[in-house]
Design an enzyme around this catalytic site. Structure first.
Site, short mmCIF file in Angstrom:
data_model
loop_
_atom_site.label_atom_id
_atom_site.label_comp_id
_atom_site.label_asym_id
_atom_site.label_seq_id
_atom_site.Cartn_x
_atom_site.Cartn_y
_atom_site.Cartn_z
N SER A 28 1.65 -6.44 -38.39
CA SER A 28 0.94 -5.71 -39.44
C SER A 28 1.23 -6.36 -40.78
O SER A 28 2.35 -6.81 -41.05
CB SER A 28 1.43 -4.26 -39.48
OG SER A 28 1.06 -3.66 -40.71
N GLU A 68 -11.20 -0.11 -43.27
CA GLU A 68 -10.10 0.65 -43.88
C GLU A 68 -10.28 0.62 -45.40
O GLU A 68 -9.79 -0.30 -46.06
CB GLU A 68 -8.73 0.05 -43.50
CG GLU A 68 -8.38 0.22 -42.03
CD GLU A 68 -6.90 -0.01 -41.73
OE1 GLU A 68 -6.15 -0.41 -42.65
OE2 GLU A 68 -6.51 0.22 -40.57
N TYR A 123 -4.51 2.76 -33.26
CA TYR A 123 -4.39 3.09 -34.68
C TYR A 123 -3.27 2.35 -35.41
O TYR A 123 -3.20 2.38 -36.62
CB TYR A 123 -4.19 4.60 -34.85
CG TYR A 123 -5.42 5.37 -34.42
CD1 TYR A 123 -6.51 5.49 -35.28
CD2 TYR A 123 -5.49 5.92 -33.15
CE1 TYR A 123 -7.65 6.15 -34.88
CE2 TYR A 123 -6.64 6.59 -32.73
CZ TYR A 123 -7.72 6.71 -33.60
OH TYR A 123 -8.85 7.35 -33.20
N ALA A 124 -2.40 1.69 -34.66
CA ALA A 124 -1.31 0.97 -35.33
C ALA A 124 -1.06 -0.35 -34.62
O ALA A 124 -1.36 -0.50 -33.43
CB ALA A 124 -0.04 1.82 -35.35
N LEU A 125 -0.55 -1.31 -35.37
CA LEU A 125 -0.25 -2.62 -34.81
C LEU A 125 1.22 -2.67 -34.40
O LEU A 125 2.05 -1.98 -34.99
CB LEU A 125 -0.54 -3.71 -35.85
CG LEU A 125 -2.04 -3.93 -36.15
CD1 LEU A 125 -2.24 -4.51 -37.53
CD2 LEU A 125 -2.64 -4.83 -35.09
ZN LIG Z 1 -2.62 -0.40 -44.35
#
Ligand SMILES: [Zn+2]
Length: 292
Positions: free
Chosen positions: A152, A204, A145-147
């Site tokens: 990012s 997204e 879910y996150a880089l």
């Molecule tokens: Zn974003």
């Protein structure tokens, strides 16, 4: 006698330096003298693009393969809540939200236009993230879910997550309006539903990235992600487009150290790196002294 010897050594050093510079002058197949390009048709003024430009600008590609370079972080990051004029027409989920000031100004202009079309419940849920903040998010949410920090777009200061205070963005009028119109304000929907194989990121509907005009409009017309657009420019080398009455010339320059190019004759010149090995030069002569 020693004095003469010294003079000979100095003359030799100057000669060597001159030879080395002459070699530099013919790199890239260009002959350059006194900051001018010598061609069969005469001389042209030159612009030298510094190598560091590869990692700076609005068109930087940031993904799992191309992290943000230290010098690539926007220089005008501000805390939005500290500037009354930057928080008009929408809500902030977190009062500490930061973003590039120039991008925030475009966002305010965009939400004003949207409110005239019935979309007026915008909410910014995330803006610029420092590497420390990205690290924290990565640890909390995990790699699905996150880089990791530096990889990012939020670490650039040019991206923001936009929500609706009423409902999920995929169904909200704010989401629909942005999908149709954000491009006119220099923003792109960065991770579209039908391009996950190219971006490597799930759909997204909330994540928008500022790239500026005319690029966002070309990307909408051609249905390009940022990855595809940069590849397209590299292939084409140079394109001309007319957007909102202004003619733009866009060229891709493969960088080889500090790279000289013929100085453009247009009034406005913007450079952005691709964060790989090239620089995109966008030029235009504004009509009536006022374009984008
Ligand atoms: Zn974003």
């Amino acid at each position: 006698m020693k004095k003469w010897l010294l003079l000979i050594v100095i003359a030799g050093l100057i000669g060597y330096e001159w030879l080395e510079r002459s070699k530099e002058n013919v790199s890239n197949g260009l002959k350059i003298e006194h900051g001018q390009l010598i061609t069969d048709q005469g001389t042209k003024d030159l612009t030298i693009i510094p190598k560091a430009q590869i990692y700076q600008g609005n068109l930087l590609l940031v993904n799992k393969d191309y992290p943000v370079h230290d010098s690539g972080v926007s220089k005008d990051i501000v805390t939005l809540a500290d500037h009354d004029e930057l928080i008009r027409g929408y809500a902030l989920m977190d009062n500490k939200t930061m973003l590039s000031k120039a991008v925030a100004e475009k966002f305010v202009e965009m939400v004003q236009a949207a409110s005239g079309a019935g979309a007026h419940s915008f909410l910014i849920s995330s803006g610029y993230r420092s590497n420390e903040k990205q690290q924290q998010l990565y640890e909390e949410k995990g790699s699905d879910y996150a880089l990791p920090p530096g990889y990012s777009e939020h670490n650039l200061g040019l991206s923001l997550d936009i929500g609706s205070s009423q409902m999920a963005m995929s169904h909200a009028p704010e989401g629909q309006w942005l999908r149709d119109n954000a491009w006119d304000y220099g923003f792109i929907l960065r991770y579209p539903e039908d391009k996950t194989a190219i971006t490597g990121i799930q759909y997204e509907p909330w994540h928008f990235r500022y790239v500026g005009l005319p690029h966002s409009i070309i990307m909408r017309e051609k249905n390009f992600t940022l990855e595809e657009y940069l590849e397209f420019l590299k292939e084409q080398q140079a394109i001309s487009v007319t957007v909102k009455g202004t003619e733009y010339h866009i060229s891709y320059i493969e960088m080889n150290g500090n790279t000289p190019v013929p100085a453009p004759k247009e009034k406005h010149v913007e450079f952005s790196g691709d964060n790989k090995s090239g620089v995109i030069m966008t030029t235009y002569s504004a009509e009536n002294g006022d374009a984008q």
